[in-house]
Motif scaffolding. Structure first.
Motif, PDB file in Angstrom:
ATOM      1  N   GLY A  81     -55.451  -5.557  -3.249  1.00  0.00           N
ATOM      2  CA  GLY A  81     -56.075  -4.339  -3.740  1.00  0.00           C
ATOM      3  C   GLY A  81     -56.172  -4.250  -5.244  1.00  0.00           C
ATOM      4  N   ARG A  82     -55.485  -5.144  -5.942  1.00  0.00           N
ATOM      5  CA  ARG A  82     -55.517  -5.187  -7.413  1.00  0.00           C
ATOM      6  C   ARG A  82     -55.627  -6.650  -7.844  1.00  0.00           C
ATOM      7  N   PRO A  83     -56.716  -7.334  -7.502  1.00  0.00           N
ATOM      8  CA  PRO A  83     -56.773  -8.780  -7.693  1.00  0.00           C
ATOM      9  C   PRO A  83     -56.779  -9.229  -9.142  1.00  0.00           C
ATOM     10  N   TRP A  84     -56.947  -8.268 -10.079  1.00  0.00           N
ATOM     11  CA  TRP A  84     -56.846  -8.659 -11.491  1.00  0.00           C
ATOM     12  C   TRP A  84     -55.405  -8.981 -11.873  1.00  0.00           C
ATOM     13  N   GLU A  85     -54.427  -8.550 -11.053  1.00  0.00           N
ATOM     14  CA  GLU A  85     -53.052  -9.025 -11.256  1.00  0.00           C
ATOM     15  C   GLU A  85     -52.838 -10.184 -10.308  1.00  0.00           C
ATOM     16  N   ARG A  86     -52.642 -11.343 -10.879  1.00  0.00           N
ATOM     17  CA  ARG A  86     -52.636 -12.570 -10.088  1.00  0.00           C
ATOM     18  C   ARG A  86     -51.630 -13.561 -10.656  1.00  0.00           C
ATOM     19  N   LEU A  87     -51.426 -14.638  -9.916  1.00  0.00           N
ATOM     20  CA  LEU A  87     -50.496 -15.681 -10.341  1.00  0.00           C
ATOM     21  C   LEU A  87     -50.871 -16.206 -11.719  1.00  0.00           C
ATOM     22  N   ASN A  88     -49.879 -16.298 -12.595  1.00  0.00           N
ATOM     23  CA  ASN A  88     -50.063 -16.874 -13.919  1.00  0.00           C
ATOM     24  C   ASN A  88     -49.076 -18.028 -14.067  1.00  0.00           C
ATOM     25  N   THR A  89     -49.587 -19.244 -13.960  1.00  0.00           N
ATOM     26  CA  THR A  89     -48.693 -20.404 -13.995  1.00  0.00           C
ATOM     27  C   THR A  89     -48.026 -20.567 -15.356  1.00  0.00           C
ATOM     28  N   ALA A  90     -48.747 -20.244 -16.432  1.00  0.00           N
ATOM     29  CA  ALA A  90     -48.166 -20.382 -17.768  1.00  0.00           C
ATOM     30  C   ALA A  90     -46.960 -19.462 -17.923  1.00  0.00           C
ATOM     31  N   ASP A  91     -47.096 -18.197 -17.512  1.00  0.00           N
ATOM     32  CA  ASP A  91     -45.969 -17.271 -17.612  1.00  0.00           C
ATOM     33  C   ASP A  91     -44.858 -17.639 -16.639  1.00  0.00           C
ATOM     34  N   THR A  92     -45.216 -18.140 -15.464  1.00  0.00           N
ATOM     35  CA  THR A  92     -44.212 -18.590 -14.508  1.00  0.00           C
ATOM     36  C   THR A  92     -43.311 -19.650 -15.121  1.00  0.00           C
ATOM     37  N   VAL A  93     -43.900 -20.528 -15.919  1.00  0.00           N
ATOM     38  CA  VAL A  93     -43.140 -21.597 -16.570  1.00  0.00           C
ATOM     39  C   VAL A  93     -42.393 -21.088 -17.807  1.00  0.00           C
ATOM     40  N   LYS A  94     -43.096 -20.424 -18.715  1.00  0.00           N
ATOM     41  CA  LYS A  94     -42.479 -20.131 -20.010  1.00  0.00           C
ATOM     42  C   LYS A  94     -41.457 -19.005 -19.950  1.00  0.00           C
ATOM     43  N   GLN A  96     -39.418 -18.352 -17.602  1.00  0.00           N
ATOM     44  CA  GLN A  96     -38.180 -18.840 -16.987  1.00  0.00           C
ATOM     45  C   GLN A  96     -37.618 -20.086 -17.669  1.00  0.00           C
ATOM     46  N   TRP A  97     -38.260 -20.502 -18.765  1.00  0.00           N
ATOM     47  CA  TRP A  97     -37.775 -21.647 -19.540  1.00  0.00           C
ATOM     48  C   TRP A  97     -37.658 -22.906 -18.685  1.00  0.00           C
ATOM     49  N   ASN A  98     -38.566 -23.069 -17.744  1.00  0.00           N
ATOM     50  CA  ASN A  98     -38.447 -24.198 -16.827  1.00  0.00           C
ATOM     51  C   ASN A  98     -39.810 -24.510 -16.231  1.00  0.00           C
ATOM     52  N   ALA A  99     -40.227 -25.768 -16.334  1.00  0.00           N
ATOM     53  CA  ALA A  99     -41.538 -26.178 -15.827  1.00  0.00           C
ATOM     54  C   ALA A  99     -41.493 -26.655 -14.382  1.00  0.00           C
ATOM     55  N   TYR A 100     -40.306 -26.635 -13.769  1.00  0.00           N
ATOM     56  CA  TYR A 100     -40.167 -27.199 -12.431  1.00  0.00           C
ATOM     57  C   TYR A 100     -39.865 -26.096 -11.417  1.00  0.00           C
ATOM     58  N   LEU A 101     -40.634 -26.081 -10.347  1.00  0.00           N
ATOM     59  CA  LEU A 101     -40.448 -25.102  -9.286  1.00  0.00           C
ATOM     60  C   LEU A 101     -39.297 -25.519  -8.380  1.00  0.00           C
ATOM     61  N   GLY A 102     -38.631 -24.530  -7.807  1.00  0.00           N
ATOM     62  CA  GLY A 102     -37.542 -24.807  -6.881  1.00  0.00           C
ATOM     63  C   GLY A 102     -36.896 -23.508  -6.454  1.00  0.00           C
ATOM     64  N   ALA A 103     -35.814 -23.603  -5.708  1.00  0.00           N
ATOM     65  CA  ALA A 103     -35.126 -22.423  -5.215  1.00  0.00           C
ATOM     66  C   ALA A 103     -34.721 -21.517  -6.368  1.00  0.00           C
ATOM     67  N   ASP A 104     -34.868 -20.224  -6.165  1.00  0.00           N
ATOM     68  CA  ASP A 104     -34.517 -19.159  -7.110  1.00  0.00           C
ATOM     69  C   ASP A 104     -35.507 -19.028  -8.265  1.00  0.00           C
ATOM     70  N   ARG A 105     -36.594 -19.766  -8.246  1.00  0.00           N
ATOM     71  CA  ARG A 105     -37.643 -19.560  -9.239  1.00  0.00           C
ATOM     72  C   ARG A 105     -38.532 -18.400  -8.783  1.00  0.00           C
ATOM     73  N   LEU A 106     -39.148 -17.750  -9.758  1.00  0.00           N
ATOM     74  CA  LEU A 106     -40.035 -16.626  -9.488  1.00  0.00           C
ATOM     75  C   LEU A 106     -41.464 -17.009  -9.831  1.00  0.00           C
ATOM     76  N   LEU A 107     -42.411 -16.530  -9.065  1.00  0.00           N
ATOM     77  CA  LEU A 107     -43.833 -16.741  -9.327  1.00  0.00           C
ATOM     78  C   LEU A 107     -44.362 -15.447  -9.927  1.00  0.00           C
ATOM     79  N   LEU A 108     -44.780 -15.503 -11.182  1.00  0.00           N
ATOM     80  CA  LEU A 108     -45.036 -14.311 -11.978  1.00  0.00           C
ATOM     81  C   LEU A 108     -46.522 -14.079 -12.240  1.00  0.00           C
ATOM     82  N   SER A 109     -46.861 -12.806 -12.468  1.00  0.00           N
ATOM     83  CA  SER A 109     -48.191 -12.446 -12.940  1.00  0.00           C
ATOM     84  C   SER A 109     -48.159 -12.322 -14.461  1.00  0.00           C
ATOM     85  N   ASP A 110     -49.336 -12.113 -15.073  1.00  0.00           N
ATOM     86  CA  ASP A 110     -49.370 -11.951 -16.523  1.00  0.00           C
ATOM     87  C   ASP A 110     -48.968 -10.537 -16.944  1.00  0.00           C
TER      88      ASP A 110
END
Length: 272
Positions: A81-94, A96-110
């Motif tokens: 219902g609000r598709p302008w808020e979406r997955l942001n891979t750059a913010d997901t990485v920066k 959390q100070w980590n470029a690698y996905l795994g358990a306890d990582r969060l997938l973030l929007s901008d």
């Protein structure tokens, strides 16, 4: 069975009732033969070179499984219902100070909010850096990258999934991929580390109501000359979102802030 007439075509179609193939959605999801921790809401096996999509409620858990060892799930997430808020891979990485996905990582929007969390990971072979394959690249490598070809590109399939949810090509940001790993060398070059093998799985939890798009196609850095991609199992069930006091909520200061941002937004809208 003859299908040259309308009646023949109808009889042929009806004869397929109850047939199950290796790759298909199961409707209703509760008919899925394997047990899951909660009430099933999505059960599907996605062929290599194909895609799927679904709208899921906040708190739903989604388990992706690489059945034969050569699946690669390219994932996009949007707030329903609000598709302008979406997955942001750059913010997901920066963030959390980590470029690698795994358990306890969060997938973030901008917006600094959590879209989904990784609650379990039995693979360790994922990628938040490269995105998915493109029409031009697949045409160069395999001779064709169009959706109906034997070697469809991930972006082309995600366009189709997006269109079925009222979204266009401009709505496609860089995606995350699961089950085919990439590592960064000291000189900045990327090493393709491949798959963890058959049966590897990763479980995500929706922290908001989400539109989920998935393309199952080879990773763009896969060095093999052939288009190799095997089935991906997708199972989802009702669960609950991460809440204050949960271990994941307070795992890092950055994650806690992202959860607080999410809770503040949902509370103001009467959704939490």
């Amino acid at each position: 069975m003859a299908t040259a007439t309308t009646h023949g075509a109808r009889d042929h179609a009806r004869a397929q009732h109850g047939t199950r193939t290796e790759t298909m959605p199961v409707v209703p999801a509760s008919d899925w033969p394997a047990a899951v921790p909660g009430t099933p809401v999505w059960a599907e096996t996605v062929a290599g070179g194909n895609y799927t999509h679904r709208v899921l409620a906040r708190g739903t858990e989604i388990r992706l499984t690489d059945l034969a060892g050569d699946a690669c799930a390219h994932l996009l997430l949007y707030v329903d219902g609000r598709p302008w808020e979406r997955l942001n891979t750059a913010d997901t990485v920066k963030v959390q100070w980590n470029a690698y996905l795994g358990a306890d990582r969060l997938l973030l929007s901008d917006q600094g909010r959590v879209l989904a969390s990784v609650v379990a990971d039995g693979s360790g072979r994922h990628d938040a850096l490269c995105g998915t394959s493109t029409l031009v690249r697949n045409t160069e490598r395999y001779g064709d990258g169009s959706p109906q070809s034997p070697s469809p590109a991930g972006r082309e399939l995600l366009k189709l999934a997006a269109a079925k949810n009222g979204l266009g090509p401009r709505d496609l940001p860089p995606s995350l991929s699961f089950f085919q790993g990439v590592e960064v060398r000291a000189d900045g070059a990327l090493d393709f580390t491949g798959s963890a093998g058959p049966g590897a799985s990763v479980t995500l939890r929706a922290e908001q109501d989400l539109t989920v798009l998935i393309a199952n196609v080879p990773h763009p850095l896969d060095p093999r000359p052939d288009y190799v991609c095997t089935p991906l199992e997708v199972l989802a069930w009702r669960a609950r979102p991460t809440e204050p006091g949960d271990q994941l909520w307070d795992a890092t200061p950055e994650g806690r802030r992202a959860f607080l941002n999410t809770l503040d937004f949902l509370t103001a809208r009467g959704l939490a």
